[in-house]
Design an enzyme around this catalytic site. Sequence first.
Site, PDB file in Angstrom:
ATOM      1  N   GLY A 106       0.824  -1.216   0.000  1.00 48.66           N
ATOM      2  CA  GLY A 106       0.000   0.000   0.000  1.00 48.66           C
ATOM      3  C   GLY A 106       0.857   1.264   0.000  1.00 48.66           C
ATOM      4  NE  ARG A 112      -5.140   7.043   5.752  1.00 44.29           N
ATOM      5  CZ  ARG A 112      -5.809   6.091   6.417  1.00 44.29           C
ATOM      6  NH1 ARG A 112      -6.498   6.396   7.495  1.00 44.29           N
ATOM      7  NH2 ARG A 112      -5.768   4.839   6.005  1.00 44.29           N
ATOM      8  CB  SER A 169      -1.582  -4.953   7.819  1.00 40.03           C
ATOM      9  OG  SER A 169      -2.802  -5.239   7.186  1.00 40.03           O
ATOM     10  CE1 TYR A 210      36.867  15.771  17.539  1.00 36.80           C
ATOM     11  CE2 TYR A 210      38.994  16.534  16.717  1.00 36.80           C
ATOM     12  CZ  TYR A 210      37.888  15.712  16.605  1.00 36.80           C
ATOM     13  OH  TYR A 210      37.808  14.814  15.571  1.00 36.80           O
ATOM     14  CB  ALA A 215      41.307  22.007  31.168  1.00 38.32           C
ATOM     15  CB  SER A 244      45.558  23.833  30.781  1.00 36.23           C
ATOM     16  OG  SER A 244      45.238  23.188  31.992  1.00 36.23           O
ATOM     17  CB  ALA A 257      49.884  25.548  30.671  1.00 41.80           C
TER      18      ALA A 257
END
Length: 478
Positions: free
Chosen positions: A14, A18, A107, A372, A386, A411, A429
């Site tokens: 089908g 709808r 169905s 990241y 960090a 960091s 750092a």
Amino acid sequence: MTDPRLAVIVLAAGQGTRMKSSRAKVLHPLAGVPLIGHVLATARELSAAHIVTVVRHERDAVATAILDLLPEAIVVDQDEVPGTGRAVELGLAALPVDFEGDVVVVSGDVPLLDAGTLGDLIAAHRAESAAVTVLSAVVDDATGYGRIVRDASGSVLRIVEQEDAGADEREILEINSGTYVFAAGALRSGLPRIDVANAQGEKYLTDMIELLRAAGSVVEAVAAPDSWMVEGVNDRVQLARTAARLNAMIVRGWQLAGVTVQDPATTWIDIRSTLAEDVELLPGTHIAGATTVARGARIGPQTTLTDCEVGEDATVSRSDATLAVIGAGASVGPFAYLRPGTELGDKGKIGTFVETKNAKIGAGSKVPHLSYVGDTTVGEGSNIGAGTITANYDGVNKHATVVGSHVRTGSHNVFVAPVRIGDGAYTGAGTVVRKDVPAGALAINVAPQRNMPGWVAQNRAGTAAAVAADAAGSEATD
Ligand code: UD1
Ligand code: CA
């Protein structure tokens, strides 16, 4: 054990207009599986000797999904003759010519009907030696459905479609669910005799009922225990309602299996995911795809895990992870984004505002803050400072960063890949690490700092900073 006298025909040709979708209706996901996947799983549970699916609309996508979900399914194409009767006629033709058992017709868009209910229907059909047994349902609003018309004694006379029903028939609240058990022989002799002389110009499978009754065969209709079981998905309102109902059943199942679910209303668990005892799910959590969560892990709030593996006693808070492995006792989040190929070792940490991709972070190693980390391997017991970025992409190719064990990086470092940091090394750092760092070395490349006394009084006279500096005893120099 397969039942050699049982076949299932799944109707999926089908249009599903709808849904107003470019995607075939039966491919819309429900609990992480296409709609038709639920129907195929139920069909398989019946242990039928043959499972036939009839397709037409979005034919290739639907056929591919079906064979993916159930490789043993037979896929049959419906031709230009419309209607459920034609669909079954073509499905029947795909069965062995000498098949003489029962044919269950379902169905592809009725996902909540379970194998137990279908098994009962088959048993009732066989007990009565019926030519057809229809699964009906009694509903509050029968609009749109075919109605079961019975005589004064309660015998089933026929099924009349909404479009073809008279005013009295439209009052009937017992509807045809679109699920049936037929004797194969009855279908073989009856279907070629059905025409398309009706309001929709379709070959109605439902016309079989009147035809079989006229031939003196036994025709039965049995009501489903609950009408929601046979509710079809025709639009997105029904899709959401069906999804919520299925999810409620899945959540309840895991609760009874020993999982704490604080807020069932906002917790979504896909059907292919598994959870161990003493897992705790906090509000707003979606356990998606084929995720597995081991004993004692705590997930959420506001977390989505897709196709992940979470170890014992791990915690994941306010995070999003896909195709990630999270070790036992590890912690993730809040606000972490774990992309495919992330593997966090036992007792490791991926902390706040950290994004990882194709990153293997060893046992006890930590990426706690604002970083990241991509295309990276980190050994055991290392700490990534960090604000660290692995610069893995040179604009054309991706390169690897390899960090050893028990490393301490400062960091705000940038690792310009490809680059390797040896075991036990440190970085200062703010270091931009462009060259490999040998084991045990300290890498720094920060420029010397120069202080210019009195610069504020000279260049920012009258500002709050100058006033504060003056109060602190700073003197202007010239
Ligand atoms: C059908 C029944 C109706 C019943 C309702 C239950 C008929 C004539 N009517 O109506 O009595 O109350 O289901 O939901 O059977 N399909 C095909 N090929 C086609 C047309 C449909 O394979 O040519 C498939 C659809 O993909 C779907 C199923 O058959 O899986 C039912 O089709 P649908 O159009 O929803 O039937 P209804 O008009 O709702
Ligand atoms: Ca329907």
